[in-house]
Design a protein around this motif. Structure first.
Motif, PDB file in Angstrom:
ATOM      1  N   LYS A 199      25.265  52.402  65.009  1.00 18.10           N
ATOM      2  CA  LYS A 199      24.936  53.533  65.888  1.00 18.10           C
ATOM      3  C   LYS A 199      24.111  53.113  67.103  1.00 18.10           C
ATOM      4  O   LYS A 199      23.419  53.914  67.709  1.00 18.10           O
ATOM      5  N   GLY A 200      24.215  51.823  67.436  1.00 20.34           N
ATOM      6  CA  GLY A 200      23.765  51.399  68.750  1.00 20.34           C
ATOM      7  C   GLY A 200      22.445  50.681  68.862  1.00 20.34           C
ATOM      8  O   GLY A 200      22.045  50.308  69.965  1.00 20.34           O
ATOM      9  N   TYR A 201      21.753  50.445  67.765  1.00 22.59           N
ATOM     10  CA  TYR A 201      20.469  49.761  67.840  1.00 22.59           C
ATOM     11  C   TYR A 201      20.653  48.254  67.646  1.00 22.59           C
ATOM     12  O   TYR A 201      21.434  47.823  66.794  1.00 22.59           O
ATOM     13  N   GLY A 202      19.907  47.465  68.430  1.00 28.95           N
ATOM     14  CA  GLY A 202      19.866  46.040  68.188  1.00 28.95           C
ATOM     15  C   GLY A 202      19.127  45.772  66.890  1.00 28.95           C
ATOM     16  O   GLY A 202      18.030  46.298  66.676  1.00 28.95           O
ATOM     17  N   LEU A 203      19.722  44.967  66.002  1.00 29.01           N
ATOM     18  CA  LEU A 203      19.158  44.779  64.660  1.00 29.01           C
ATOM     19  C   LEU A 203      18.985  43.294  64.363  1.00 29.01           C
ATOM     20  O   LEU A 203      19.909  42.497  64.543  1.00 29.01           O
ATOM     21  N   THR A 204      17.795  42.945  63.892  1.00 28.65           N
ATOM     22  CA  THR A 204      17.524  41.611  63.360  1.00 28.65           C
ATOM     23  C   THR A 204      17.161  41.768  61.894  1.00 28.65           C
ATOM     24  O   THR A 204      16.304  42.591  61.551  1.00 28.65           O
ATOM     25  N   PHE A 205      17.806  41.014  61.022  1.00 34.62           N
ATOM     26  CA  PHE A 205      17.594  41.209  59.586  1.00 34.62           C
ATOM     27  C   PHE A 205      17.259  39.889  58.911  1.00 34.62           C
ATOM     28  O   PHE A 205      17.559  38.804  59.439  1.00 34.62           O
ATOM     29  N   LEU A 206      16.638  39.986  57.748  1.00 34.50           N
ATOM     30  CA  LEU A 206      16.360  38.827  56.909  1.00 34.50           C
ATOM     31  C   LEU A 206      17.480  38.693  55.889  1.00 34.50           C
ATOM     32  O   LEU A 206      17.734  39.611  55.113  1.00 34.50           O
TER      33      LEU A 206
END
Length: 306
Positions: free
Chosen positions: A29-36
């Motif tokens: 839905k359009g958010y920049g995401l950084t994940f572990l």
């Protein structure tokens, strides 16, 4: 830090049964995401394919994010993620927000470094997590709630602002007390019914569509009636954990909690006997077994196993 919802960079830690669905909706839905990432590579590869970025440590997630969501099992895990070596505290910037979707709060500690804390525990199952229709109970001051709400809306169909920080967790424990109390009652009733000659289908024919029916009952019964092990994917271990938290909350409030303790003890036995991957509806099988009745369901003519 002054930001708009569209410019918020999101971090995510905890790609388990619920977390992967939540993270998927955030990035879709359009958010920049950084994940572990984690040892199970399937959720990570799925998120990378959707445009998310993987980080090596919790610190790296924090450094790349304005709002970090944590969705793990409980207090020890959250504390390790925040305080441990390479943890969030080493990378969080002043003005950042940590949103905890489990059942623990560390608001005061983060406030000392200029980081806000929101508790947004969840209700429903991984199916709704994937569909973006979870329930969220949010504890945060009004202005902070307004900041995180657009992100929570990417994965929750129903958002209730309960009150200040901490109130979301308290409400989650109360919500789980009710649902898990139902589970303990259904399990004991099914065992007693079978003992006196009333089968689960006959029992269900009276309860279903009557005044005692509800959505939780329907998903709970799909294991006993149909052998559907994935109908309600919330583990007995997590249920037992939440009921011990409820016991602590009641003790701190100075209130007698005999029904909560009875519910906790029902789950304690099932948790102790294992296996670890049992889900809440399987409590009925355990309660049946200790009372000498067989509530193990059949599917396609074959007895299921736990």
């Amino acid at each position: 830090m002054t930001t708009t919802a569209a410019s918020e960079k999101i971090g995510f830690i905890g790609l388990g049964l619920m977390g992967h669905g939540i993270a998927k909706n955030i990035v879709d839905k359009g958010y920049g995401l950084t994940f572990l990432g984690r040892k199970n590579r399937k959720p990570a590869e799925d998120l990378i394919g959707r445009g998310a970025k993987e980080a090596a440590t919790s610190r790296d997630v924090a450094a790349a994010s304005d709002i970090v969501f944590i969705c793990v099992t409980g207090s020890r895990e959250v504390e390790a993620i925040i305080r441990g070596p390479g943890g969030l505290k080493e990378g969080l910037k002043k003005g950042s927000v940590v949103v905890d979707c489990s059942t623990v709060a560390l608001a005061a500690e983060l406030k000392e470094i200029g980081v806000d804390f929101v508790d947004a525990p969840l209700s429903r199952t991984p199916k709704e997590a994937s569909e973006g229709t979870l329930d969220a109970m949010v504890g945060a001051p009004d202005a902070l709630f307004a900041r995180v709400k657009p992100v929570i809306e990417t994965w929750a169909g129903r958002i209730v602002h309960i009150g200040d920080t901490g109130d979301g967790h308290r409400m989650k424990l109360l919500n789980n007390f009710i649902s898990l109390g139902y589970a303990a009652i259904y399990s004991e009733a099914l065992a007693l019914a079978e003992k006196v000659g009333i089968s689960p289908p006959r029992f269900d024919s009276v309860i279903r569509n009557g005044r005692m029916d509800c959505g939780f009952y329907q998903t709970f019964m799909r294991w006993t009636l149909e052998g559907d092990r994935d109908a309600h994917k919330f583990t007995i271990a997590n249920a037992f954990k939440d009921l011990t938290y409820l016991e602590s909350m009641a003790g701190a409030a100075g209130i007698a909690n005999p029904l909560g303790n009875a519910t906790k003890n029902s789950f304690a036995g099932a948790h102790a006997t294992g296996p670890a991957e049992q889900f809440v509806p399987m409590l009925a099988t355990y309660i049946g077994k200790v009372n000498g009745v067989d509530l193990m369901p059949s599917k396609d003519g074959k007895k299921q196993t736990i």
